[in-house]
Write an enzyme that holds these catalytic residues in place. Structure first.
Site, PDB file in Angstrom:
ATOM      1  N   CYS A 162     -65.428 -32.674 -34.334  1.00 45.48           N
ATOM      2  CA  CYS A 162     -66.268 -33.862 -34.145  1.00 45.48           C
ATOM      3  C   CYS A 162     -67.379 -33.592 -33.135  1.00 45.48           C
ATOM      4  CB  CYS A 162     -65.387 -35.025 -33.691  1.00 45.48           C
ATOM      5  SG  CYS A 162     -66.255 -36.386 -32.922  1.00 45.48           S
ATOM      6  N   CYS A 220     -67.594 -36.034 -30.190  1.00 46.39           N
ATOM      7  CA  CYS A 220     -66.456 -35.771 -29.277  1.00 46.39           C
ATOM      8  C   CYS A 220     -66.828 -34.645 -28.312  1.00 46.39           C
ATOM      9  CB  CYS A 220     -65.210 -35.376 -30.062  1.00 46.39           C
ATOM     10  SG  CYS A 220     -64.629 -36.580 -31.267  1.00 46.39           S
TER      11      CYS A 220
END
Length: 700
Positions: A396, A399
């Site tokens: 991600c 993230c």
């Protein structure tokens, strides 16, 4: 039948004879008293709690011993009760249990003969219980004698020992002081009365009893023994010094330290070197000299008694408020030495947990705990905080951005570290997949703020810059803005329109799509027809999740299109209708929608025919391309693309044209025609990065 009964009784008797440890019966107190009456015994009651360390020590180390079984099983019917559960709660009130463990010796009629507070090693403990077995040592008998005013000194000593066992500190001091006044010099220094001077509560460092002990140290050593006397004196100094080291004493109490220093230099006591170290720590603590305390502990850490490691570690608690980041880091490093010096594994665990708070304070940026969620929740409960969970995946991008750019910032750490127990959990590893299901996580990064019971207080999605992210978290910590609070209000039946509006928007923000559909349905059911087409509720129809092409909301939008246009304007309604159809076509071409058929696309074409949409030509082109793609009509698809690509721009190029071109690249034999379509598409793309991407991936 009688033979069988006799045989079973014999087997049971043999089992008791050869059993190890104290035989605690799983019966009520009433049943235990009845058994005691039948067997001519007393009842021994272990009053414990599950969290009490000494209780566990007695249960695990003392009572299982054979010698314990031999003694207690002979004299008592033994029972034990958790004072916080079941019958234990009633017994705690009935017998006025104030500390744990407490042990009661009960007569068969339920009256208390003797009370013992606190455990000990087996030999010493059996000695205390044996005293209690003698009725003359019971508190009722001794009290009766005491009230006559004619009690002998030896019987007063018995009363002192009974009060010591019962941990009745106030009465103990009164009786002990009265007894000491009656004693002769020779009696005071004799062995029988040593229990008074040995008791730290009766002979603290500043008491007359302790002064008498110091003044007559030689006489006590002659009668009691040098080892016992020196251990008592060392214990008294150690206890007093602890009050200084722990910060209970004030700076104006420092002259007492000078007196202790002089006395320590005079006497050759056991652990004298350690006492001198503790004295130096006491001076440093009174002066709030953090650096000196760290230096002393760092130097002596491996020479400290095991029993004092926890005491001295926690003496640094004040550094949390009065220290700085450099000092917190030094204490954190010192903590690693404390853990290394500890021998017992449970002590290592306690020390590691304690010093983690300094590592957190010293951290620049968010301090991530190396704990499971269950451990973090327990830690949060102890610290009266909440748990912050970064729910991430390794692939991600947002993230990674939060990990690299936001969480390491000092301002972010300064807010998070004091307020939360912080965890990072990969949602695809370990306990992550279970948490995905438990908390309904549908996108990354998701951030959870959990109460110590594991319930959701607040939930957030998506990355952001540090200032904006901190603002979102702070707002979420205000109860009226937290998702958990909104959930609670809804579950309790709040159906106010403004509340439901706020709740639906909150659910959409965290991708709680199913719940958002439910709540928006409730909200629409409360609205008048004129309200449904109002701009205040347009967010429901505007949202792709709540208003997909097959939804009831879409049907309502179609059926009331004119009213929506009158309220909100034609451009907004046209753009919404375009996006609904367009998104479904895109999902079909990308393979996300595997249920739609060609007939559905044909129906869509007929459905939009009456509408004068601003981008109707583009939408019809998308539909013709999708229809040909679904029929696997390569020639028809080529013709539709050649015509439609002239109308496409960046968005259509990526979501409609790109998946179609991937298919044509493998199916078209005339590569020049394929390249013709690519060039036609590229000519209308404005985004250079997208143009470069498509060029590389669509070479004929």
């Amino acid at each position: 039948m009688k033979k069988i009964v006799c045989l079973l009784a014999g087997v049971f008797a043999c089992f008791q004879l050869f059993s190890q440890g104290v035989d605690f019966k799983s019966v009520s107190l009433k049943e235990a008293l009845e058994q005691a009456k039948t067997q001519g015994k007393m009842v021994f009651v272990d009053c414990y709690t599950t969290w009490c360390g000494p209780c566990k020590m007695m249960t695990e180390q003392v009572f299982p011993q054979k010698e314990a079984g031999d003694f207690f099983n002979t004299h008592f019917v033994n029972v034990k009760f958790d004072m916080e559960k079941g019958e234990g709660k009633e017994l705690s009130t009935r017998f006025k249990i104030r500390a744990y463990p407490t042990f009661l010796l009960l007569e068969p009629d339920g009256k208390v003969r003797y009370r013992i507070v606190g455990g000990g090693d087996l030999e010493e403990f059996i000695g205390r219980v044996s005293r209690g077995l003698q009725e003359k040592n019971s508190l009722p008998v001794l009290d009766k004698e005491y009230t006559t005013g004619k009690m002998s000194k030896r019987r007063m000593l018995d009363l002192v020992m009974t009060l010591q066992d019962a941990y009745d500190a106030d009465r103990l001091k009164v009786v002990a002081d009265e007894l000491v006044k009656r004693l002769t010099f020779n009696e005071k220094v004799s062995t029988p009365y040593w229990v008074i001077y040995e008791d730290n509560s009766l002979s603290p460092l500043t008491s007359d009893n302790f002064s008498f002990l110091l003044k007559n140290k030689a006489a006590f050593e002659k009668n009691v023994g040098e080892t016992k006397v020196n251990q008592k004196i060392a214990s008294a100094y150690s206890g007093m010094l602890y009050s200084y080291v722990a910060g209970f004493a004030k700076k104006e109490d420092m002259p007492r330290l000078d007196v202790m220093k002089q006395q320590l230099d005079e006497y050759d006591l056991p652990d004298k070197t350690y006492l001198q170290t503790k004295l130096a720590l006491a001076y440093a603590r009174c002066n709030e000299d953090i650096d000196q305390m760290i230096t002393l502990l760092k130097k002596e850490i491996y020479n400290l008694p095991q029993g004092e490691l926890w005491t001295l570690a926690t003496s640094l608690d004040f550094v949390k408020k009065q220290g700085n980041k450099t000092q917190w880091q030094q204490v954190a490093e010192l903590g690693d030495q404390f853990v290394e010096a500890a021998k017992a594994e449970d002590l290592k665990g306690y020390l590691k947990s304690y010093f983690s708070s300094f590592k957190k304070l010293a951290s620049v940026g968010v301090y991530w705990e190396d704990l499971t969620l269950e451990q973090a929740l327990k830690k949060a409960e102890r610290g009266k905080r909440m748990v912050f969970v970064d729910c991430y995946t390794t692939w991600c991008g947002p993230c990674k951005y939060m990990t690299s750019n936001v969480f390491p910032q000092e301002a972010v750490g300064d807010y998070f570290n004091p307020n939360f127990v912080c965890l990072k959990i990969d949602m695809e590893k370990g306990e992550g997949p279970e948490l995905v299901k438990r908390y309904g996580i549908r996108a990354f990064p998701t951030f959870l703020i959990l109460r110590p019971d594991g319930s959701v207080y607040h939930k957030m999605l998506g990355s952001g810059e540090a200032d904006a992210f901190l603002k979102r978290v702070r707002e979420g910590m205000e109860e009226e803005h937290s998702t958990g609070y909104l959930d609670k209000l809804y579950d309790e039946g709040n159906r106010d329109k403004d509340f439901l509006t706020r709740y639906v928007k909150s659910l959409l923000a965290i991708y709680e799509e199913d719940k958002a559909k439910e709540v928006s349905g409730v909200l629409l059911g409360l609205l008048e027809e004129s309200e449904k087409v109002d701009s205040n509720y347009w967010f429901i129809f505007e949202n792709p999740t709540l208003t997909s092409q097959k939804s009831d909301n879409f049907k309502y939008l179609i059926d009331h299109r004119v009213a929506f246009i009158q309220s909100l304007g034609k451009e907004k309604i046209d753009n919404k209708l375009y996006s609904i159809y367009y998104n479904r076509l895109s999902y079909i071409l990308k393979g996300y929608d595997k249920k739609s058929k060609v007939e559905d696309v044909v129906y869509m074409k007929k459905e939009i025919e009456p509408y004068k949409l601003e981008k109707k030509k583009e939408l019809l082109a998308c539909m013709k391309i999708t229809e040909a793609y679904m029929e696997k009509d390569v020639k028809g698809l080529y013709a539709s693309c050649k015509k439609g690509f002239k109308l496409f721009h960046d968005d259509e190029a990526m979501n409609i044209a790109f998946p179609v071109l991937k298919y044509l690249n493998s199916e078209m034999k005339e590569k020049n025609k394929f390249q013709e379509l690519v060039n036609l598409l590229l000519a209308n793309i404005e985004n250079e990065s997208l143009k470069e991407y498509l060029s590389k991936n669509m070479e004929g």
